[in-house]
Every structure is written in structure tokens, then in C-alpha cells.
Design a protein around this motif. Structure first.
Motif: not given
Length: 729
Positions: A154-163, A166-173, A672-674, A683-685
Motif C-alpha cells: 500500500s501507499h499512504g500519506l505522512l502528515v503532521q496533523l497540526y499543520s 481546513s476551513s473549519r479548524s480553530w487555528g490548527m489541524g 508551528r508551520l502550516p 494551503v487548506t485541506l
């Protein structure tokens, strides 16, 4: 005349008696930074490590007494405090017992047996009685011989969630964003997993340490990740006016990050969420929700009670429990019991937060599986915890006082590293049957399809640095790897989850082989996979190991675009981090990139950029060729036999900024970087999901994954490179 240093004698290598005592307690007296070099530990490091294990070797007489006591104890001991048996194989510790020894086993289910044969997997209680009357009690860990098989490639995504806002986040992921990400990625991109940063609970207080690798607790998740509006009671809160005001302030926080270039402010986000959650907590739970909450409390037991109590006390006395009133430093004291009763409302609030966060984590994993992911969410286990946090307070008897985990000097860091994380005591873990470790794993596997273990070599040994000493003055302390692995395999098998070990950096001989034997995958990063025992050139894909997660980069390394363009060198130069002239660093980075681009060209993977390695000067050429080169890197990963191929999500939109720059503290905005695009615009989600560049890269993985079957490879293959050790955990 200059006076000799007071501890000059202790800077010498350990003597014969001290070396013997150290060996009997698993404390190393030397280490090998390379196969051809051995460096002795100092007597100071060895003596202090022994002291942290409760062994006094501070004087010649104390040393002789400790050595005699240890040798006598081992000669008289029937069985070690924890015995390991792999299903289908006899336990060596039991086959070595004297003839006629009687065994009595009480299983986890409460059954009694007189033989260890045929026991189900679990941690059972064992009593051995020798013919001479000696009796010993032990914990018997019975584990499957290896982890469940990997569910296909399988392949997948690696992400730091806080970074990833979305348009609904309260300042972090947040966890709502994670559920959206998994739903989109699983259905539209066909990915099998999403790996996130550690979501462990942080130490409270402003400013909060933003590193997810120095948590207050690894046992419980951080409620800062909650999507407040997704809490069912949110809709029924009475003070909707205040909630509306909090949402407006959260929108301004989000806009500051996404539109004005400000950093993610975890403290500001938590301040707003805490206020909102306090209003939500006033809403009575319905019968079904109340029953679920009670079940969670019963399941988590004393561990949750301690966790919530620490956070309630921290609100009153600050987050450093070592500075609390003396009676409160003991979680079992009468003073702590009284304080818990006086702070009952706050204790319940923090228990409620743990439950809500656990629920949303479970919902995110369910969303991933419903989206078709074979694995789902891959959680990350940090190597340790903050010395002043909740875990060290609640479990202080299991931590080595006056010690910190780090790394010895090596070719990449001549000064060594001190990560500021207190290590677990191996003797205390063994004595309790690894109970804290078991409960930690069980908690993480609740919502994980797989678990990544940071610095997985820590299951075997850790570099202990005495407090007040530089990292060069540390020494390795060994853990019972057989027991640590058995507990890991047991709990992962119960959860039906995979395990990925981060085995980058200096790895002790035999460690990767033992991990592979038990089904633990390793981690292979493209830029470090070279033929280190041969010509040093890029390792061809067919020579990579199969049992790994293969990636182009990690959270501690430059994004792929930055490495291709050489921007990572310029960044380190601007921050004054280079130890050699800029021209030398540039030339070396360009040569490294050119070699890899040439390899990609040789394999015909550079479609869209000439296919001949153009841009091989390290410039990456124009934006289109750099994008094609990023795609080619991932085509290469697909050519390897790796069971899992991970895509650093910021690579999908051309981000050039690392999330963490090891060796920096306040010089760079670590953690602390988006996520941003190639021009540095956050960029947003939603924008990531609509990004043509992201879609094109993932089409490479979907299409080429079918058109280019992985080259054959040996499980034992792989360059086993020596990248820099992790900078922050």
C-alpha cells in the motif's frame, strides 16, 4: 600549579570490578560509533547509571558489596521477574530449571495450570518451586511468534496533523480534519494509510512546548486536537452567545495562519477550545453517552484518574510537579487524595476530555476503514516523556532519576544529543511484568491500524545521560529486548495492527534482524539508501529491503523539493547552522542530488523532465521539472519491494519548509508551520484536495503502482544507511 579536577579519576574507563557490576545490570562500559572503533564509557557515567538503577558503586567498599550481592542474587534466582515464551516454543528460562521444579500458572482469565504448555497469548502469573524449597514468582509473557502479515502492498500519506488546517479548524489541524483527510484520501486517492505525528497529551502552560515528541503523557491523547463542534453535547450548550464569540475568535486565528503568514499558536487554540469545552461539559450526558463514559472510566481505571488529577493539580500549582508542595508530589499520598476530592469537578473535566478525544480518534480510524483503507491511521509513539509531566508524576517509580535519554557522538553530531526525556528503568519494568508499557501500547492501539515507534532501537538499549553532564558523558543501558518485543507483538496482535520501527541512525548489529523476525517493519528514506559497504552510490531499487516503510523524507528532514533545489543548504546557512563553508555544503548537496537524478534517469523514471537527469546540478531546473523530479522520486520508491510507500503530504503541493529543523530551538519555527505550496502560501485541506499537483503525484502512485510492479528484493537487502539521528525524539 593547576589543581586536578575533583572527579578526574571518574573520567577514566571503569575498572574490572565496576565493569563486571555494570555488565550484570545491563550498563555498557563502551560503545562503537562505527564498526572499527570502540569508545570506553567513563567511570562517572557507569557509576551514575548504576545509581539510577538503585545500585551503589560510589566507593570501593560499596562497589564490592554491590557486586557480591548481585552475583549471589543471580546464582540463587530460579527465574527472572519476567519470562518470555513465544507460542509454539518453550521458554528457555523454564527449560533451565532444576529437575523436579513444580510450576503453577494463573492465566489472565484466572485459570490455573501446572504446565506452561499450550497457554493462550497473554501475561500470566507464574510460580516456580524448586526441589530444595526455593520459590520464585514471575510474569509469563506468551506472545505469537510474529505480528500479523502486512495486508498487501500500500501507499499512504505522512502528515503532521497540526499543520493541515481546513476551513473549519480553530487555528490548527484537528481530529475532524483527520477524519476528512482519511475519507478523501481513501476514496479518491486509493491510499491505504495516513501516518500522523504523535498526538500525545502536552505539558500545559504558556508557552507550551510545541514538539509532539516531548509530551506530558504518552498514555492519553491531547484534547487540543478535538473538533469541538463534533462533540454531541455542543449543540445543547446553553451559552450559545459565548460559543459564537469563541468561534469568531477561532476564525481569526485560522485566518492569521492561512492569510497573514502567522505561526500556528497552540496556546491560543487551546485557550479557546478549553473555554468552549467547559461550557459543553455542563450539558448532562444522555443515558447512552453516560453509559459509554462510565465504561471508559472503568476500562482506564487508575491510570486515567492519575492523569486527570495531575492536570487538575497543574492548574493550581503549575506544570512542574517537582515544585509542588511536598505531599502532592506523591500520587498515592493522603494530601493528593484530599486535593483530588477538593478538585473533583476539574478532575472530572479532564477525564471527560480524555474520553472525548479517544472517541474522536476512534471515529477517525473508523472513517479511514470505511473509506477503504487497509491499514487506516498510523499513530506515532514518541521515545519518551517530559520530565515534569503527568506520566513521570503518576509512574515515577518506573523512571530513572537524574537521567535523560539521548544519543552518543557519531559522524553526524560530534557532541552527541540529549533529548531531555527520562528513561524507564528496565529493572522496574521487568519486576511488574511491563505493566506501564503494556497499558501504553493498549491505549495507542485502540484507534490505530498501525503504530510507528520512534527510535525503535530503544526497545534494546538507550543512551543514558547523567543530569548535568554533556551527552558525550553518557552510556548505553540495555533493556530486555525479548520481553519488550514480546509485549509489543502481543498487544499489536490483539489489536490486529502493524508496527513500523523508525530505525534510522546508528543501529546496533542484529537489531534489524530481530525486528524483522517478529514482523516489525523498518523505515527506509531514499536519500540515505546507498551502498555503504560498496561504492557508496545510490542503492538500486531491487536491493532495498521489502519489510519497510519507504519514503522520500520525514518530519526531521527537508521536503523533497527543497532537497532537489538545494534550498535546505541555504536555510541552514541563513540560520548559522553550517559547520563547513557554504560552497562546500552546496557542492556536496548538489553532487548528492545529481547522483540520485542520474539514477532516476537511468531507470527511465524522469518522465516530463527530459529523462536524462537534467537539473542534475542540484538546481532542480524550473518548477515543472522540479515537480517531475518529485514524481520520479516516488516512482523510484514504487520500484522497490517495500511493503509500504509513504508520501510526505507537503511534497504533494511543493512545500519547501521542513516542519522541524534538528539542532534549532528558537532560531526556526519548529512544529508551528502550516502546510504551504511551492510559493510558501499556506494551503487548506480543501485546497490540498483540489490541488492539480497533489492529484498528479498521487496518480503516479496509483498508476505506476500498477504498471511498475516492485523489483524483486531480499528481506535482508537494504543499504542500512546512517542518516542523522532524530533531532527531537
Amino acid at each position: 600549579m593547576t589543581a586536578p579536577r575533583e572527579d578526574a579519576a571518574h573520567q577514566q574507563p571503569p575498572g574490572e570490578e565496576l565493569s563486571r557490576l555494570a555488565e550484570l545490570h545491563g550498563v555498557a562500559t563502551s560503545y562503537s560509533p562505527s564498526p572499527d572503533r570502540t569508545v570506553p564509557a567513563t567511570a562517572t557515567a557507569v557509576t551514575r547509571a548504576l545509581a539510577a538503577l538503585g545500585v551503589n558503586a560510589s566507593t570501593p567498599q560499596a562497589l564490592r558489596t554491590a557486586l557480591a550481592d548481585r552475583e549471589r542474587h543471580l546464582s540463587e534466582r530460579l527465574v527472572p521477574p519476567t519470562v518470555v515464551a513465544w507460542s509454539g516454543s518453550p521458554a528457555p528460562a523454564l527449560t533451565a530449571l532444576p529437575d523436579g521444579t513444580r510450576l503453577h500458572v494463573t492465566t489472565e482469565e484466572g485459570e490455573t495450570r501446572t504446565s506452561p504448555d499450550g497457554l493462550p497469548p497473554g501475561v500470566h502469573e507464574l510460580t516456580a518451586t524448586a526441589p530444595d524449597g526455593r520459590t520464585a514468582h514471575s510474569h509469563l509473557v506468551v506472545a505469537p511468534p510474529r505480528l500479523p502479515s502486512v495486508p498487501g502492498r500500500s501507499h499512504g500519506l505522512l502528515v503532521q496533523l497540526y499543520s493541515l488546517l481546513s476551513s473549519r479548524s480553530w487555528g490548527m489541524g484537528d481530529l475532524g480534519d483527520l477524519a476528512e483527510l482519511t475519507g478523501w484520501a481513501g476514496r479518491d486517492l486509493g491510499v491505504g494509510f495516513v501516518q500522523v505525528n504523535p498526538l500525545h497529551a502536552a505539558v500545559p502552560g504558556a508557552p507550551t512546548d510545541p514538539s509532539p515528541y516531548r509530551p506530558s503523557s504518552r498514555r492519553f491523547p491531547d484534547p487540543v486536537h478535538l473538533r469541538v463542534e463534533d462533540v454531541p453535547e455542543y449543540a445543547y450548550a446553553e451559552d450559545q452567545e459565548t460559543l459564537r464569540s469563541l468561534r469568531e475568535r477561532a476564525a481569526r486565528l485560522r485566518a492569521a495562519v492561512l492569510e497573514k503568514g502567522e505561526l500556528i499558536d497552540r496556546d491560543a487554540v487551546w485557550d479557546l477550545k478549553r473555554q468552549a469545552l467547559e461550557l459543553v461539559a455542563r450539558v448532562p450526558l444522555g443515558p447512552g453517552r453516560h453509559a459509554a463514559y462510565r465504561a471508559f472510566l472503568a476500562e482506564q481505571g487508575q491510570a486515567l484518574e492519575d492523569h486527570a488529577t495531575w492536570y487538575a493539580l497543574a492548574e493550581v500549582h503549575g506544570s512542574d510537579w517537582t515544585r509542588w508542595p511536598e505531599g502532592l508530589r506523591d500520587p498515592r499520598s493522603a494530601e493528593t487524595a484530599r486535593a483530588r476530592a477538593e478538585l473533583a469537578d476539574r478532575v472530572d473535566f479532564h477525564r471527560r476530555l480524555a474520553w472525548l478525544t479517544d472517541t474522536q480518534l476512534t471515529d477517525a480510524q473508523r472513517a479511514a476503514r470505511e473509506a477503504g483503507m487497509a491499514v487506516g491511521i498510523v499513530h506515532d509513539l514518541a521515545v519518551g516523556v517530559h520530565p515534569e509531566g503527568a506520566d513521570t508524576w503518576a509512574q515515577q517509580e518506573y523512571f530513572a532519576t537524574g537521567m535523560s535519554v539521548g544519543a552518543p557522538p557519531d559522524a553526524f553530531n560530534a557532541r552527541g544529543q540529549d533529548w531531555g526525556l527520562p528513561p524507564w528503568r528496565p529493572d522496574r519494568l521487568a519486576a511488574c511484568g511491563y505493566a506501564p508499557y503494556r497499558s501504553l501500547l493498549r491505549a495507542l492501539f485502540r484507534s490505530a491500524g498501525a503504530l510507528r515507534i520512534d527510535h525503535v532501537m530503544g526497545l534494546f538499549r538507550l543512551w543514558w545521560v547523567p543530569q548535568g553532564e554533556p551527552p558525550t558523558q553518557g552510556t548505553y543501558v540495555r533493556y530486555d529486548a525479548e520481553a519488550m518485543l514480546a509485549v509489543l507483538v502481543l498487544e499489536a496482535s490483539r489489536a490486529g495492527a502493524m508496527v513500523i520501527g523508525e530505525d534510522l541512525g546508528t543501529v546496533e548489529p542484529g537489531v534489524r534482524e530481530r525486528l524483522r523476525e517478529r514482523g516489525v517493519l523498518g523505515t527506509s528514506v531514499l536519500w540515505f539508501e546507498r551502498d555503504w559497504t560498496g561504492d557508496g552510490r545510490p542503492l538500486p531499487p531491487e536491493s532495498w529491503r521489502a519489510d519497510c516503510l519507504a519514503t522520500a523524507t520525514t518530519h526531521d528532514l527537508p521536503p523533497t523539493a527543497a532537497r532537489l533545489t538545494g534550498e535546505h543548504v541555504e536555510l541552514r546557512d541563513r540560520l548559522g547552522l553550517l559547520t563547513r563553508p557554504l560552497d562546500v555544503e552546496r557542492a556536496e548537496a548538489a553532487a548528492d542530488t545529481a547522483e540520485w537524478l542520474a539514477e532516476l534517469g537511468r531507470l527511465g523514471l524522469l518522465a516530463g523532465s527530459g529523462g536524462d537527469g537534467s537539473g542534475g546540478d542540484g538546481s532542480g531546473g524550473d518548477g515543472s521539472s522540479e515537480e517531475a523530479e518529485v514524481q520520479a522520486v516516488h516512482r523510484f520508491l514504487l520500484r522497490t519491494p517495500a511493503h509500504m510507500v509513504g508520501v510526505w503530504l507537503p511534497d504533494g503541493v511543493g512545500d519547501r519548509r521542513p516542519q522541524n529543523l534538528p539542532g534549532t530551538w528558537d532560531q526556526y519555527p519548529n512544529w508551528r508551520l502550516p502546510v504551504a505550496d511551492a510559493e510558501g502560501r499556506p494551503v487548506t485541506l480543501e485546497e490540498v484536495a483540489a490541488s492539480p499537483r497533489m492529484q498528479a503525484l498521487m496518480e503516479v502512485l496509483r498508476g505506476d503502482g500498477q504498471d511498475l510492479p516492485p523489483a524483486g528484493g531480499s528481506p535482508a537487502a537494504g543499504g542500512g544507511g546512517a542518516p542523522p539521528a532524530p533531532g527531537d525524539g
